[in-house]
Design a protein around this motif. Structure first.
Motif, PDB file in Angstrom:
ATOM      1  N   GLN A  22      88.075  20.411  54.059  1.00 48.33           N
ATOM      2  CA  GLN A  22      88.676  19.392  54.806  1.00 48.33           C
ATOM      3  C   GLN A  22      87.467  19.018  56.046  1.00 48.33           C
ATOM      4  N   TRP A  23      86.885  20.174  56.302  1.00 51.62           N
ATOM      5  CA  TRP A  23      85.822  20.043  57.313  1.00 51.62           C
ATOM      6  C   TRP A  23      84.666  19.393  56.640  1.00 51.62           C
ATOM      7  N   VAL A  24      84.201  19.769  55.361  1.00 44.91           N
ATOM      8  CA  VAL A  24      83.130  19.226  54.705  1.00 44.91           C
ATOM      9  C   VAL A  24      83.260  17.830  54.543  1.00 44.91           C
ATOM     10  N   MET A  25      84.465  17.293  54.290  1.00 42.59           N
ATOM     11  CA  MET A  25      84.702  15.972  54.047  1.00 42.59           C
ATOM     12  C   MET A  25      84.495  15.343  55.206  1.00 42.59           C
ATOM     13  N   GLU A  26      84.755  15.678  56.405  1.00 34.61           N
ATOM     14  CA  GLU A  26      84.628  15.271  57.905  1.00 34.61           C
ATOM     15  C   GLU A  26      83.295  15.088  58.140  1.00 34.61           C
ATOM     16  N   GLN A  27      82.507  16.177  57.721  1.00 33.68           N
ATOM     17  CA  GLN A  27      81.049  16.162  57.926  1.00 33.68           C
ATOM     18  C   GLN A  27      80.152  15.109  57.179  1.00 33.68           C
ATOM     19  N   THR A  28      80.494  15.035  55.754  1.00 35.12           N
ATOM     20  CA  THR A  28      79.844  14.143  54.814  1.00 35.12           C
ATOM     21  C   THR A  28      80.462  12.732  54.463  1.00 35.12           C
ATOM     22  N   GLY A  29      81.753  12.669  54.684  1.00 41.55           N
ATOM     23  CA  GLY A  29      82.323  11.149  54.527  1.00 41.55           C
ATOM     24  C   GLY A  29      82.566  11.464  52.808  1.00 41.55           C
ATOM     25  N   ARG A  30      82.356  12.460  51.936  1.00 34.92           N
ATOM     26  CA  ARG A  30      82.725  12.354  50.543  1.00 34.92           C
ATOM     27  C   ARG A  30      84.135  12.547  50.325  1.00 34.92           C
ATOM     28  N   GLN A  31      84.859  12.134  49.930  1.00 38.00           N
ATOM     29  CA  GLN A  31      86.376  12.575  49.347  1.00 38.00           C
ATOM     30  C   GLN A  31      86.238  13.596  48.302  1.00 38.00           C
ATOM     31  N   MET A  32      87.324  14.593  48.147  1.00 33.27           N
ATOM     32  CA  MET A  32      87.195  15.475  47.384  1.00 33.27           C
ATOM     33  C   MET A  32      88.651  15.773  47.224  1.00 33.27           C
ATOM     34  N   ASP A  33      89.114  16.242  45.900  1.00 37.23           N
ATOM     35  CA  ASP A  33      90.398  17.130  45.769  1.00 37.23           C
ATOM     36  C   ASP A  33      90.219  18.273  46.307  1.00 37.23           C
ATOM     37  N   LEU A  34      91.276  18.783  47.079  1.00 39.89           N
ATOM     38  CA  LEU A  34      91.107  20.394  47.619  1.00 39.89           C
ATOM     39  C   LEU A  34      92.085  21.296  46.740  1.00 39.89           C
ATOM     40  N   TRP A  35      91.713  22.426  46.433  1.00 40.26           N
ATOM     41  CA  TRP A  35      92.563  23.413  46.050  1.00 40.26           C
ATOM     42  C   TRP A  35      93.247  24.040  47.105  1.00 40.26           C
ATOM     43  N   GLN A  36      94.375  24.238  47.140  1.00 34.99           N
ATOM     44  CA  GLN A  36      95.098  24.626  48.583  1.00 34.99           C
ATOM     45  C   GLN A  36      95.083  26.184  48.774  1.00 34.99           C
ATOM     46  N   GLY A  37      93.894  26.495  48.834  1.00 30.08           N
ATOM     47  CA  GLY A  37      93.818  28.183  49.189  1.00 30.08           C
ATOM     48  C   GLY A  37      93.335  28.508  50.835  1.00 30.08           C
ATOM     49  N   SER A  38      93.314  29.415  51.184  1.00 30.32           N
ATOM     50  CA  SER A  38      93.087  29.699  52.689  1.00 30.32           C
ATOM     51  C   SER A  38      92.702  31.071  53.064  1.00 30.32           C
ATOM     52  N   CYS A  39      91.986  31.174  53.954  1.00 33.63           N
ATOM     53  CA  CYS A  39      91.698  32.620  54.551  1.00 33.63           C
ATOM     54  C   CYS A  39      92.885  33.043  55.480  1.00 33.63           C
ATOM     55  N   TYR A  40      93.449  34.275  54.916  1.00 33.27           N
ATOM     56  CA  TYR A  40      94.782  34.457  55.869  1.00 33.27           C
ATOM     57  C   TYR A  40      94.143  34.901  57.253  1.00 33.27           C
ATOM     58  N   VAL A  41      93.133  35.338  57.341  1.00 31.05           N
ATOM     59  CA  VAL A  41      92.562  35.656  58.763  1.00 31.05           C
ATOM     60  C   VAL A  41      92.528  34.386  59.519  1.00 31.05           C
ATOM     61  N   HIS A  42      91.841  33.450  59.214  1.00 28.90           N
ATOM     62  CA  HIS A  42      91.093  32.312  59.996  1.00 28.90           C
ATOM     63  C   HIS A  42      92.363  31.336  60.284  1.00 28.90           C
ATOM     64  N   VAL A  43      93.703  31.359  59.370  1.00 25.06           N
ATOM     65  CA  VAL A  43      94.707  30.368  59.731  1.00 25.06           C
ATOM     66  C   VAL A  43      95.420  31.219  60.819  1.00 25.06           C
ATOM     67  N   GLU A  44      95.223  32.307  61.100  1.00 23.33           N
ATOM     68  CA  GLU A  44      96.139  32.947  62.253  1.00 23.33           C
ATOM     69  C   GLU A  44      95.527  32.621  63.613  1.00 23.33           C
TER      70      GLU A  44
END
Length: 311
Positions: free
Chosen positions: A158-180
């Motif tokens: 999502q952050w990369v899309m904000e930086q580049t303007g490119r649309q992407m389909d995203l796999w819904q994974g996450s880092c359990y530490v950073h989402v805390e």
């Protein structure tokens, strides 16, 4: 303590005896960072793994990182202090699930970009790899006539899309530490340090990234903290990063980004490696990382493409 000193000295002896190099990720415990030949992020460690003349690579990080070293160095011995040091992002995208998804959506002709936090099997299914430091660059270089599937970290994507303007389909994974990390936890520490700047990793949620003065990879955090006009900096990433930052930016008051549950965020996988385990893996050259050659060769293509596009 004398025992610790003896342990460090014996690790250095074994390193010389085995013609080994010790690589450590920024999230490793301080004593491992202090003994390592190179400390860095995934991209820097990828370069070091590719360029080392050592016969043995002792990779102090998590499993996918040691796999990356083996992919790039098939003829070298790669050991990992704790074979169970995994990654929630790697676990979020099993290779068989990704393969099934690509077959189900074969008509879309996806250009697959994989964050380096994934298994060798996933790397073998992708067109190119990226890290948090080079992800926008890699995405910008993707073919304009193919849809992009970005795996496995949805927050980074999502952050990369904000930086580049490119649309992407995203796999819904996450880092359990950073989402805390949460907006409320950052606001709370800002009340205590109102002049503090906030630097956050792009694996954090959008709500946290919006509060940050800078969003960047761990390696770029060092440059940000060194040049920051404020002495107080809230560092929103895994706690191990504070060790290196405090060594390289001794004049700054570096504050561990808090979560709602604790004052700092430790990755249980990164912290599985210890000096004792590093000593054991150098002494016994075990546990070793092994990858089937057909998988390794395919994964190497996507990794080398990343390295070529990053220079």
């Amino acid at each position: 303590m004398p025992v610790a000193l003896d342990l460090v000295e014996d690790i250095l002896r074994l390193k010389k005896e085995k013609n080994a190099v010790i690589l450590a990720h920024n999230y490793q415990v301080g004593p491992i960072q202090d003994i390592a030949d190179y400390v860095g992020d995934s991209l820097g460690l990828s370069y070091q793994a590719r360029e080392t003349d050592a016969e043995v690579i002792a990779f102090c990080g998590v499993h996918f990182m040691a796999e990356t070293a083996k992919i790039l160095n098939p003829d070298k011995t790669v050991v990992l202090p704790d074979k169970d040091a995994g990654c929630s992002l790697e676990q979020a995208c099993p290779a068989d699930q990704l393969e099934a998804y690509l077959k189900e959506n074969e008509d879309k002709n996806y250009y697959v970009i994989a964050y380096i936090n994934c298994s060798a099997g996933v790397k073998a299914l992708c067109d190119v790899i990226c890290t948090s430091g080079n992800a926008p660059l890699i995405v910008e270089k993707a073919p304009a006539d193919r849809p992009i599937l970005f795996v496995p970290d949805a927050n980074l994507g999502q952050w990369v899309m904000e930086q580049t303007g490119r649309q992407m389909d995203l796999w819904q994974g996450s880092c359990y530490v950073h989402v805390e990390f949460t907006r409320d936890s950052i606001h709370k520490i800002k009340e205590e340090y109102p002049d503090a700047l906030v630097v956050a990793h792009p694996e954090c949620t959008q709500a946290v990234r919006l509060l940050a003065d800078e969003v960047c990879s761990t390696e770029k955090m060092i440059h940000f903290c060194k040049s920051a006009p404020s002495d107080n900096i809230i560092v929103v990433t895994e706690s191990g990063m504070l060790h290196r930052l405090r060594k390289e930016c001794p004049d700054k008051n570096l504050i561990a980004g808090p979560t709602d549950n604790c004052a700092c965020a430790d990755c249980r996988y990164m912290k599985m490696n210890t000096l004792e385990k590093l000593h054991s893996c150098l002494e016994n050259l075990s546990p070793q990382v092994e990858i089937p050659e057909d998988v390794r060769a395919k994964a190497e293509v996507s990794l080398l493409r990343m390295l070529e596009q990053s220079r």
